[in-house]
Design an enzyme around this catalytic site. Structure first.
Site, short mmCIF file in Angstrom:
data_model
loop_
_atom_site.label_atom_id
_atom_site.label_comp_id
_atom_site.label_asym_id
_atom_site.label_seq_id
_atom_site.Cartn_x
_atom_site.Cartn_y
_atom_site.Cartn_z
N LYS A 1 -16.20 -15.77 -9.21
CA LYS A 1 -15.59 -14.44 -9.42
C LYS A 1 -16.68 -13.37 -9.51
CE LYS A 1 -12.27 -11.97 -12.17
NZ LYS A 1 -11.02 -12.04 -12.89
N HIS B 1 0.72 0.83 -13.09
CA HIS B 1 1.47 -0.36 -13.48
C HIS B 1 2.96 -0.03 -13.47
CE1 HIS B 1 2.19 -4.25 -15.26
NE2 HIS B 1 3.07 -3.65 -16.05
N ASN C 1 1.49 2.99 -2.62
CA ASN C 1 0.77 3.93 -3.51
C ASN C 1 -0.43 4.54 -2.80
OD1 ASN C 1 1.88 4.18 -6.35
ND2 ASN C 1 2.03 1.97 -6.03
N LEU D 1 -3.77 -6.69 -7.34
CA LEU D 1 -3.15 -7.71 -8.18
C LEU D 1 -4.12 -8.75 -8.72
CD1 LEU D 1 0.26 -8.10 -6.30
CD2 LEU D 1 -0.40 -6.43 -8.04
N LYS D 2 -5.42 -8.42 -8.74
CA LYS D 2 -6.41 -9.31 -9.35
C LYS D 2 -6.86 -8.71 -10.68
CE LYS D 2 -6.35 -12.03 -5.99
NZ LYS D 2 -5.69 -13.31 -6.22
N GLU E 1 6.10 6.06 -9.26
CA GLU E 1 4.66 5.73 -9.11
C GLU E 1 4.01 6.70 -8.13
OE1 GLU E 1 3.59 1.59 -8.47
OE2 GLU E 1 5.52 0.95 -9.24
N GLY F 1 0.79 -1.23 0.00
CA GLY F 1 0.00 0.00 0.00
C GLY F 1 0.81 1.27 0.00
C1 GAR Z 1 3.30 -1.37 -7.38
O1 GAR Z 1 4.57 -1.41 -7.95
C2 GAR Z 1 2.24 -1.38 -8.47
O2 GAR Z 1 2.59 -0.66 -9.61
C3 GAR Z 1 2.15 -2.86 -8.76
O3 GAR Z 1 2.20 -3.48 -7.51
C4 GAR Z 1 3.00 -2.67 -6.62
C5 GAR Z 1 2.19 -2.43 -5.38
O4 GAR Z 1 2.89 -1.67 -4.45
N1 GAR Z 1 0.97 -3.15 -9.52
C6 GAR Z 1 0.93 -4.06 -10.48
O5 GAR Z 1 1.88 -4.77 -10.75
C7 GAR Z 1 -0.40 -4.18 -11.21
N2 GAR Z 1 -0.24 -4.93 -12.42
P1 GAR Z 1 2.16 -0.94 -3.24
O6 GAR Z 1 1.22 -1.97 -2.61
O7 GAR Z 1 3.28 -0.60 -2.30
O8 GAR Z 1 1.44 0.27 -3.75
#
Ligand code: GAR
Length: 208
Positions: free
Chosen positions: A67, A111, A16, A92-93, A181, A14
């Site tokens: 789902k 991403h 982001n 990630l789903k 990000e 989390g």
């Molecule tokens: C981040 O790098 C995000 O871009 C990636 O998962 C990570 C989560 O980090 N997302 C993907 O790969 C989606 N396809 P966070 O939980 O610390 O934000």
């Protein structure tokens, strides 16, 4: 004008989500996170949300027979909270077309690569950075885009490049990509909230 209501979907640490919360706290972003939904009960993102007084719930796919029912539970929660923009912040789903249509044009995803490189099915989290290094790419980065019915295929809002260094490991590279990000996700949300994004086909024009 009332603050745009966000629902943030997460699966892990989390950081982001934290970047969004910090941008709101510092006054850079005038939106409100109404609810955080995690696909995992043990996601640290839930703790981060609660520490900032934000409602956070786990809704896990394995709790549901299908789902469709899993996604319906998330849709109901987001609607109850009157969410106007859904942010996939390390979620990630893969979402079905049914979910995407429920919030058409109002879902954005971050991403950790420069789409269309190193994206699509199977490319998430550290796997992306591992693939970048194995391929020998010299530049990677991060992308914020609208989610459409494909995987990582929707119109691109913002991208920022990150140089790949000779001594990078997937973990080290992921940290530098996360830094960008954390810049571009809050910025994309701001642009959406201020109605500065014009989507024309695949192209997103920014009216500043
Ligand atoms: C981040 O790098 C995000 O871009 C990636 O998962 C990570 C989560 O980090 N997302 C993907 O790969 C989606 N396809 P966070 O939980 O610390 O934000």
């Amino acid at each position: 004008m009332s603050a745009l209501k966000l629902g943030v979907l997460v699966s892990g640490s989390g950081t982001n989500l934290q970047a969004i919360i910090d941008s709101i706290k510092s006054g850079k972003l005038r939106v409100s996170v109404e609810v955080v939904i995690s696909s995992r009960e043990d996601a640290f993102a839930i703790k981060r949300a609660k520490e900032s007084g934000i409602e956070a719930v786990a809704i896990c796919p394995e709790w549901f027979p299908s789902k469709a029912e899993y996604e319906e539970a998330m849709i109901n929660k987001l609607r109850e909270a009157k969410v106007e923009l859904v942010v996939l912040a390390g979620f990630l789903k893969v979402l079905s077309p049914h979910f995407i249509r429920a919030f058409a044009g109002r879902i954005i995803n971050i991403h950790p690569s420069l789409i269309p490189a190193f994206c699509g099915k199977g490319y998430y989290g550290l796997k992306v950075h591992k693939a970048v290094l194995e391929y020998g790419a010299k530049v990677t980065g991060a992308t914020v885009h609208f989610a459409d019915e494909g995987t990582d295929t929707g119109p691109i809002i913002l991208q920022k490049a990150v140089e790949v260094r000779d001594d990078d490991t997937p973990e080290i590279l992921s940290k530098r990509v996360l830094e960008v990000e954390h810049e571009i996700l809050p910025e994309a949300i701001r642009l959406f909230a201020e109605k500065k994004l014009d989507v024309v086909g695949r192209r997103v024009f920014i009216k500043e």
